[in-house]
Design a protein around this motif. Sequence first.
Motif, mmCIF file in Angstrom:
data_model
loop_
_atom_site.group_PDB
_atom_site.id
_atom_site.type_symbol
_atom_site.label_atom_id
_atom_site.label_comp_id
_atom_site.label_asym_id
_atom_site.label_seq_id
_atom_site.Cartn_x
_atom_site.Cartn_y
_atom_site.Cartn_z
ATOM 1 N N THR A 1 13.419 49.444 23.273
ATOM 2 C CA THR A 1 12.961 50.534 24.141
ATOM 3 C C THR A 1 11.440 50.583 24.219
ATOM 4 N N ALA A 2 10.770 50.353 23.090
ATOM 5 C CA ALA A 2 9.305 50.372 23.077
ATOM 6 C C ALA A 2 8.735 49.279 23.974
ATOM 7 N N MET A 3 9.292 48.076 23.894
ATOM 8 C CA MET A 3 8.819 46.990 24.758
ATOM 9 C C MET A 3 9.091 47.305 26.223
ATOM 10 N N TYR A 4 10.238 47.907 26.490
ATOM 11 C CA TYR A 4 10.585 48.260 27.868
ATOM 12 C C TYR A 4 9.581 49.262 28.441
ATOM 13 N N GLU A 5 9.244 50.268 27.659
ATOM 14 C CA GLU A 5 8.316 51.292 28.145
ATOM 15 C C GLU A 5 6.932 50.709 28.413
ATOM 16 N N LEU A 6 6.494 49.780 27.577
ATOM 17 C CA LEU A 6 5.181 49.167 27.780
ATOM 18 C C LEU A 6 5.191 48.193 28.956
ATOM 19 N N ALA A 7 6.288 47.460 29.121
ATOM 20 C CA ALA A 7 6.374 46.508 30.232
ATOM 21 C C ALA A 7 6.492 47.220 31.572
ATOM 22 N N ASN A 8 7.196 48.363 31.571
ATOM 23 C CA ASN A 8 7.381 49.176 32.776
ATOM 24 C C ASN A 8 7.886 48.355 33.965
ATOM 25 N N PRO A 9 8.986 47.623 33.798
ATOM 26 C CA PRO A 9 9.500 46.832 34.921
ATOM 27 C C PRO A 9 10.166 47.724 35.963
ATOM 28 N N THR A 10 10.361 47.188 37.145
ATOM 29 C CA THR A 10 11.162 47.867 38.155
ATOM 30 C C THR A 10 12.627 47.690 37.774
ATOM 31 N N LEU A 11 13.315 48.782 37.494
ATOM 32 C CA LEU A 11 14.688 48.704 36.998
ATOM 33 C C LEU A 11 15.685 48.865 38.139
ATOM 34 N N ILE A 12 16.646 47.955 38.190
ATOM 35 C CA ILE A 12 17.759 48.048 39.133
ATOM 36 C C ILE A 12 19.041 48.142 38.311
ATOM 37 N N SER A 13 19.722 49.269 38.408
ATOM 38 C CA SER A 13 20.924 49.505 37.602
ATOM 39 C C SER A 13 22.167 49.029 38.348
ATOM 40 N N LYS A 14 22.288 47.738 38.449
ATOM 41 C CA LYS A 14 23.417 47.106 39.125
ATOM 42 C C LYS A 14 23.870 45.895 38.317
ATOM 43 N N GLU A 15 25.025 45.361 38.696
ATOM 44 C CA GLU A 15 25.527 44.142 38.064
ATOM 45 C C GLU A 15 25.282 42.950 38.978
ATOM 46 N N VAL A 16 24.790 41.867 38.409
ATOM 47 C CA VAL A 16 24.618 40.630 39.164
ATOM 48 C C VAL A 16 25.944 39.882 39.154
ATOM 49 N N VAL A 17 26.445 39.550 40.346
ATOM 50 C CA VAL A 17 27.764 38.915 40.450
ATOM 51 C C VAL A 17 27.702 37.509 41.038
ATOM 52 N N GLY A 18 26.514 37.050 41.396
ATOM 53 C CA GLY A 18 26.395 35.708 41.949
ATOM 54 C C GLY A 18 24.955 35.396 42.284
ATOM 55 N N CYS A 19 24.730 34.220 42.838
ATOM 56 C CA CYS A 19 23.370 33.836 43.201
ATOM 57 C C CYS A 19 23.396 32.941 44.435
ATOM 58 N N THR A 20 22.244 32.820 45.067
ATOM 59 C CA THR A 20 22.098 31.992 46.259
ATOM 60 C C THR A 20 21.216 30.799 45.935
ATOM 61 N N LEU A 21 21.785 29.604 46.079
ATOM 62 C CA LEU A 21 21.069 28.370 45.780
ATOM 63 C C LEU A 21 20.791 27.613 47.070
ATOM 64 N N LYS A 22 19.577 27.110 47.209
ATOM 65 C CA LYS A 22 19.205 26.288 48.354
ATOM 66 C C LYS A 22 18.507 25.043 47.841
ATOM 67 N N GLN A 23 19.195 23.924 47.989
ATOM 68 C CA GLN A 23 18.693 22.637 47.505
ATOM 69 C C GLN A 23 18.359 22.738 46.018
ATOM 70 N N ASP A 24 17.098 22.631 45.651
ATOM 71 C CA ASP A 24 16.737 22.650 44.233
ATOM 72 C C ASP A 24 16.073 23.963 43.832
ATOM 73 N N LYS A 25 16.476 25.060 44.472
ATOM 74 C CA LYS A 25 15.826 26.332 44.183
ATOM 75 C C LYS A 25 16.828 27.475 44.209
#
Length: 363
Positions: A154-178
């Motif tokens: 929690t301490a690291m999270y508060e200092l980093a202050n990232p943009t939080l998205i409270s969702k589940e990742v269910v897949g990804c989009t791949l294009k060639q080598d990226k």
Amino acid sequence: MSELVVVGGGIVGVATCYYASMHGSRATLIERDEIASHASGFAFGGLHPRVENPVHSQMNDFAIASFDEHQRLDQLLRNNDCATSTWRMNESVALARDEQEATLMREACSKPSSHASWVDATELNKLEPRLCGTIPGGALTTQSAEVNAKHLTTAMYELANPTLISKEVVGCTLKQDKLVGVTLDDGTSIEGDCFVFAMGPWTSTALQWFGLAPAISPLKGQILRLRMAAAPFLHSFSIAGNYMSSKPDDLVWGGTTEESTGFDETTTPKAAQEIRTVLNHMTDALKNSEVELQTACLRPISADGNLILGAVPNYPNAYIASGGGRKGILYGPLMGKHIADQLANPTLAKAWEAFTPARFVPD
């Protein structure tokens, strides 16, 4: 579009955000539940740097470097006035179950490379008179510590202050080598320049998205938090991989089980009884203790027992950081730091290249 997208709000994912912020990058963190809501919120938090892995010597090196990083991190948090800094040195004793094991442990302690010293039954009784008199001795180490894993994350999270998205990742989009984006459970997509998957045992799903073997599985562990009507233990004690230690919350934490039950995180009476049995082998002082809380969490175990840490083969902007197992809290900060440092300076990728995800490319 985010410069850095991190999937997973446990200690590894949060540490990645924290160290990335020290390089001037503010991450987007995606976590379906709460920060430190799984293993990072319930782990014992023991920091024992010696792993003695005869197959993979770099695991030994990584464990020692991780212990050092925890000390540095503690100072960084204190410098930022983080009241949640909970690092404390705590001598630990690995107890022998019988005379045969005592002989082996005594021989190990006598080696020049040993980090522990042997204490016989008499010396052990002086350290802690409440230990059972049948214990023949143990290996005492002063190079060990404990942290409150949830507070640290929690301490690291508060200092980093990232943009939080409270969702589940269910897949990804791949294009060639990226990798160009990850798909959320509401159908939306989050794009980014770089992606880090630090999803604990659920990282096995991410590995498959990239055509790798699902080389991570969950190892369930349960812990009892007990209220003892006596003075706290001044040392941490373990026997055959199980431990007991008095914590700053005035509770004795005892555990842990090792269960292969899939992704089941429920607590069970059977596990509670197993833990009680082991604790009673160590001391009679806990026989009448009350259970304040029983917890269960899932630790990520890789197929070969070593970390999975680094860039994904053929997708150099995607990274995997998982596989810490029972020492996930020890390894977590350095795992996150390594990924963040590598993003800032790609030449650092070779530092721990033995842990590359490439070893799980199917034949």
